[in-house]
Design a protein around this motif. Structure first.
Motif, PDB file in Angstrom:
ATOM      1  N   HIS A 211      -7.052 115.950 112.411  1.00 56.87           N
ATOM      2  CA  HIS A 211      -7.111 116.196 113.890  1.00 56.87           C
ATOM      3  C   HIS A 211      -5.786 117.016 114.042  1.00 56.87           C
ATOM      4  CE1 HIS A 211      -6.880 114.187 118.112  1.00 56.87           C
ATOM      5  NE2 HIS A 211      -5.863 114.862 118.011  1.00 56.87           N
TER       6      HIS A 211
ATOM      7  N   PHE B 244      -3.986 103.694 117.226  1.00 60.43           N
ATOM      8  CA  PHE B 244      -3.426 104.995 116.921  1.00 60.43           C
ATOM      9  C   PHE B 244      -2.035 104.375 116.850  1.00 60.43           C
ATOM     10  CE2 PHE B 244      -1.989 105.919 121.214  1.00 60.43           C
ATOM     11  CZ  PHE B 244      -2.761 105.176 122.082  1.00 60.43           C
TER      12      PHE B 244
ATOM     13  N   PHE C 154      -7.938 103.500 126.837  1.00 59.79           N
ATOM     14  CA  PHE C 154      -7.574 102.262 127.853  1.00 59.79           C
ATOM     15  C   PHE C 154      -5.983 101.977 127.912  1.00 59.79           C
ATOM     16  CE2 PHE C 154     -12.037 101.565 126.893  1.00 59.79           C
ATOM     17  CZ  PHE C 154     -12.643 101.366 128.280  1.00 59.79           C
TER      18      PHE C 154
ATOM     19  N   LEU D  48     -10.011 105.094 123.089  1.00 61.92           N
ATOM     20  CA  LEU D  48      -8.683 104.997 122.382  1.00 61.92           C
ATOM     21  C   LEU D  48      -8.210 103.518 122.771  1.00 61.92           C
ATOM     22  CD1 LEU D  48      -7.358 106.899 120.573  1.00 61.92           C
ATOM     23  CD2 LEU D  48      -5.898 107.673 122.361  1.00 61.92           C
TER      24      LEU D  48
ATOM     25  N   ASN E  51       5.826 102.687 122.758  1.00 64.43           N
ATOM     26  CA  ASN E  51       6.886 101.756 123.177  1.00 64.43           C
ATOM     27  C   ASN E  51       7.060 100.625 122.141  1.00 64.43           C
ATOM     28  OD1 ASN E  51       8.759 100.932 124.979  1.00 64.43           O
ATOM     29  ND2 ASN E  51       7.318  99.575 126.347  1.00 64.43           N
TER      30      ASN E  51
ATOM     31  N   ASN F 245      -3.305  98.655 122.471  1.00 60.00           N
ATOM     32  CA  ASN F 245      -2.780  97.498 122.351  1.00 60.00           C
ATOM     33  C   ASN F 245      -3.943  96.244 122.643  1.00 60.00           C
ATOM     34  OD1 ASN F 245      -2.832  97.642 125.085  1.00 60.00           O
ATOM     35  ND2 ASN F 245      -0.357  97.455 125.438  1.00 60.00           N
TER      36      ASN F 245
ATOM     37  N   TYR G 296      -6.119 106.436 114.069  1.00 62.57           N
ATOM     38  CA  TYR G 296      -5.368 107.674 114.087  1.00 62.57           C
ATOM     39  C   TYR G 296      -3.898 107.547 113.484  1.00 62.57           C
ATOM     40  CZ  TYR G 296      -8.370 110.348 117.501  1.00 62.57           C
ATOM     41  OH  TYR G 296      -9.338 110.954 118.120  1.00 62.57           O
ATOM     42  N   ILE G 297      -3.539 108.435 112.785  1.00 63.03           N
ATOM     43  CA  ILE G 297      -1.952 108.467 112.415  1.00 63.03           C
ATOM     44  C   ILE G 297      -1.466 109.868 113.175  1.00 63.03           C
ATOM     45  CG2 ILE G 297       0.063 108.331 110.635  1.00 63.03           C
ATOM     46  CD1 ILE G 297      -2.173 107.138 108.754  1.00 63.03           C
TER      47      ILE G 297
HETATM   48  P1  HMG Z   1       4.222  98.913 127.380  1.00 65.99           P
HETATM   49  O1  HMG Z   1       5.276  99.272 128.188  1.00 65.99           O
HETATM   50  O2  HMG Z   1       4.727  98.358 126.050  1.00 65.99           O
HETATM   51  O3  HMG Z   1       3.329  97.397 127.714  1.00 65.99           O
HETATM   52  O4  HMG Z   1       3.042  99.907 127.161  1.00 65.99           O
HETATM   53  P2  HMG Z   1       3.977  95.961 127.940  1.00 65.99           P
HETATM   54  O5  HMG Z   1       3.079  95.424 127.236  1.00 65.99           O
HETATM   55  O6  HMG Z   1       5.665  96.001 127.996  1.00 65.99           O
HETATM   56  O7  HMG Z   1       3.426  96.003 129.557  1.00 65.99           O
HETATM   57  C1  HMG Z   1       4.086  96.828 130.766  1.00 65.99           C
HETATM   58  C2  HMG Z   1       3.063  97.100 131.620  1.00 65.99           C
HETATM   59  O8  HMG Z   1       1.957  97.718 131.226  1.00 65.99           O
HETATM   60  C3  HMG Z   1       2.487  95.756 132.388  1.00 65.99           C
HETATM   61  O9  HMG Z   1       2.024  95.995 133.522  1.00 65.99           O
HETATM   62  C4  HMG Z   1       1.112  95.671 131.312  1.00 65.99           C
HETATM   63  O10 HMG Z   1       0.123  94.872 132.088  1.00 65.99           O
HETATM   64  C5  HMG Z   1       0.732  97.107 131.327  1.00 65.99           C
HETATM   65  P3  HMG Z   1       2.875  95.475 134.789  1.00 65.99           P
HETATM   66  O11 HMG Z   1       3.200  93.901 134.676  1.00 65.99           O
HETATM   67  O12 HMG Z   1       4.154  96.168 134.746  1.00 65.99           O
HETATM   68  O13 HMG Z   1       2.101  95.811 136.089  1.00 65.99           O
HETATM   69  N1  HMG Z   1      -0.188  97.623 130.208  1.00 65.99           N
HETATM   70  C6  HMG Z   1      -1.085  97.911 130.316  1.00 65.99           C
HETATM   71  N2  HMG Z   1      -1.692  98.577 131.219  1.00 65.99           N
HETATM   72  C7  HMG Z   1      -3.129  99.158 131.131  1.00 65.99           C
HETATM   73  N3  HMG Z   1      -3.723  99.348 129.651  1.00 65.99           N
HETATM   74  C8  HMG Z   1      -2.887  98.952 128.839  1.00 65.99           C
HETATM   75  C9  HMG Z   1      -1.887  98.294 128.894  1.00 65.99           C
HETATM   76  N4  HMG Z   1      -0.770  97.743 128.279  1.00 65.99           N
HETATM   77  C10 HMG Z   1       0.192  97.176 128.791  1.00 65.99           C
HETATM   78  N5  HMG Z   1      -3.445  99.088 127.572  1.00 65.99           N
HETATM   79  C11 HMG Z   1       1.377 101.272 126.301  1.00 65.99           C
HETATM   80  C12 HMG Z   1       2.301 100.098 126.085  1.00 65.99           C
HETATM   81  C13 HMG Z   1       0.773 101.667 125.101  1.00 65.99           C
HETATM   82  C14 HMG Z   1       0.278 100.466 127.064  1.00 65.99           C
HETATM   83  C15 HMG Z   1       1.695 102.331 127.242  1.00 65.99           C
HETATM   84  O14 HMG Z   1       2.960 102.642 126.738  1.00 65.99           O
HETATM   85  C16 HMG Z   1       0.815 103.393 127.496  1.00 65.99           C
HETATM   86  O15 HMG Z   1      -0.314 103.341 128.014  1.00 65.99           O
HETATM   87  N6  HMG Z   1       0.994 104.439 126.667  1.00 65.99           N
HETATM   88  C17 HMG Z   1       0.272 105.911 126.486  1.00 65.99           C
HETATM   89  C18 HMG Z   1      -0.208 106.200 125.463  1.00 65.99           C
HETATM   90  C19 HMG Z   1      -0.968 106.974 125.253  1.00 65.99           C
HETATM   91  O16 HMG Z   1      -2.044 107.335 125.619  1.00 65.99           O
HETATM   92  N7  HMG Z   1      -0.632 108.438 124.488  1.00 65.99           N
HETATM   93  C20 HMG Z   1      -1.577 109.650 124.366  1.00 65.99           C
HETATM   94  C21 HMG Z   1      -2.707 109.262 123.581  1.00 65.99           C
HETATM   95  S1  HMG Z   1      -1.823 109.393 121.730  1.00 65.99           S
HETATM   96  C22 HMG Z   1      -2.498 110.813 121.225  1.00 65.99           C
HETATM   97  O17 HMG Z   1      -2.590 111.667 122.047  1.00 65.99           O
HETATM   98  C23 HMG Z   1      -2.487 111.353 119.543  1.00 65.99           C
HETATM   99  C24 HMG Z   1      -3.720 111.492 119.221  1.00 65.99           C
HETATM  100  O18 HMG Z   1      -4.279 112.609 119.752  1.00 65.99           O
HETATM  101  C25 HMG Z   1      -3.441 111.763 117.775  1.00 65.99           C
HETATM  102  C26 HMG Z   1      -2.561 113.126 117.482  1.00 65.99           C
HETATM  103  O19 HMG Z   1      -2.616 114.217 118.223  1.00 65.99           O
HETATM  104  O20 HMG Z   1      -1.663 113.060 116.579  1.00 65.99           O
HETATM  105  C27 HMG Z   1      -4.281 110.261 119.318  1.00 65.99           C
END
Ligand code: HMG
Ligand code: MG
Length: 312
Positions: free
Chosen positions: A212, A106, A55, A85, A119, A88, A146-147
């Motif tokens: 992981h 995470f 999400f 996942l 962020n 926030n 997750y870390i």
């Molecule tokens: P942000 O920019 O800090 O959010 O994003 P914000 O609170 O400042 O809000 C900005 C905009 O984002 C707003 O929308 C919010 O509504 C929207 P606007 O008013 O501009 O239209 N918003 C959201 N929309 C949908 N879902 C949400 C959400 N939160 C805020 N949950 C955020 C913070 C984390 C959401 C963003 O930076 C993001 O989506 N990042 C992607 C992170 C991600 O998916 N990374 C990959 C997965 S982690 C991984 O792969 C590692 C792992 O596999 C382990 C490993 O390998 O080590 C797990």
């Protein structure tokens, strides 16, 4: 410290992260129907923990935009955990709304990766996670933590493993049932993983720690075996070896589920997962959906030399 076959775990749990970590970095976009079908097939193959989506912001990770719909449409099987996942509060609300029962929070062990991925600072992440875990547990949900970047960060290089352990302690103290140590860009070596995993297991116990692993540098399987030798019994892996974190330059496939399962099955270690069924799923992902698969076993099974992956 060499381990004999007798001393390694006889049973291992696999957490299948392909539908999330795999697809989030995949060039090809699966339809919602295809994702639902993929999850069904993974469960039919015997997997009991499947990460089905996240999400997060659809602008940043468009591949996960239909997670709510995927989660709703999955035909739930008793005893299977369908992880999603949650980054926030907003993501948590969306997860609850979609009926999620098993969520993963995470954060990173390096500031730069945390900032790029979420962020926010690590301290902000921990505070935010605390506000998610408490209501989730009160509602009877399961929470996994997750870390990331525990064996190295693509921006900062080596990270302090003391810091990783402190972060794991915080997540477990909040009520996460397990912490998965992420080698996000496959920087770890077997020596490092063996030492780190041994420390984590000693401090927190076997049930609380998972590995992981990403296979960016070809060390994924060797790292898993190093963890197994010191007693790790939960591994995250991805069907076909798909995957990677879009916020980590060079991040490529997760450790392939088939590759790990081949070694475990040949050593008589139980997982409850059917390898032939996994290879058929990979075949579908590649041939019908056009996904890019890196699992070595799958590639070998397709080499045409053998007719079967079992013999020469
Ligand atoms: P942000 O920019 O800090 O959010 O994003 P914000 O609170 O400042 O809000 C900005 C905009 O984002 C707003 O929308 C919010 O509504 C929207 P606007 O008013 O501009 O239209 N918003 C959201 N929309 C949908 N879902 C949400 C959400 N939160 C805020 N949950 C955020 C913070 C984390 C959401 C963003 O930076 C993001 O989506 N990042 C992607 C992170 C991600 O998916 N990374 C990959 C997965 S982690 C991984 O792969 C590692 C792992 O596999 C382990 C490993 O390998 O080590 C797990
Ligand atoms: Mg990952």
């Amino acid at each position: 410290m060499a381990a004999s076959l007798e001393s390694i775990p006889r049973r291992v749990s696999l957490v299948e992260v392909g539908p999330r970590d795999g697809l989030q970095n995949e060039r090809v976009r699966l339809t919602t129907d295809q994702k639902v079908d993929l999850v069904h097939r993974l469960v039919e193959a015997g997997l009991r923990d499947v990460e089905v989506g996240s999400f997060v912001h659809p602008k940043w990770i468009p591949q996960m935009a239909d997670t709510a719909e995927v989660l709703r449409r999955i035909r739930k099987v008793e005893g299977v955990r369908y992880w999603t996942l949650v980054p926030n509060q907003k993501g948590f609300e969306a997860a609850v709304e979609a009926g999620a029962r098993d969520i993963a929070v995470f954060l990173s062990s390096s500031e730069t990766h945390n900032q790029k991925n979420l962020n926010r600072t690590i301290a902000e992440s921990l505070a935010g996670i605390r506000e998610i875990v408490a209501p989730a547990l009160a509602d009877g949900m399961r929470v996994r933590g997750y870390i990331s970047t525990v064996f190295g960060c693509p921006y900062e290089g080596r990270v302090s493993f003391d810091r990783v352990l402190d972060t794991a302690a915080s997540l477990l103290e909040m009520g996460c049932m397990q912490v998965s140590l992420g080698d996000t860009t496959g920087m770890g070596t077997p020596f490092q993983v063996r030492a780190g995993a041994a420390r984590a297991l000693e401090q927190f116990g076997t049930e609380r720690i998972a590995l992981h692993l990403h296979d960016t540098r070809g060390t994924g399987l060797a790292n898993a075996l190093a963890g197994l030798e010191v007693g790790v019994t939960t591994f995250d892996s991805s069907i076909g070896g798909m995957g990677g974190c879009p916020y980590a330059p060079g991040a490529s496939g997760n450790l392939g589920t088939e590759d790990l399962l081949y070694v475990l099955a040949e050593a008589g270690i139980e997982t409850g997962v059917d390898l032939e069924a996994l290879l058929r799923i990979s075949g579908r992902l590649e041939n019908d959906y056009g996904a890019t698969l890196n699992s070595r076993l799958y590639r070998y099974s397709q080499s045409g030399k053998s007719g079967t992956w079992k013999t020469l």
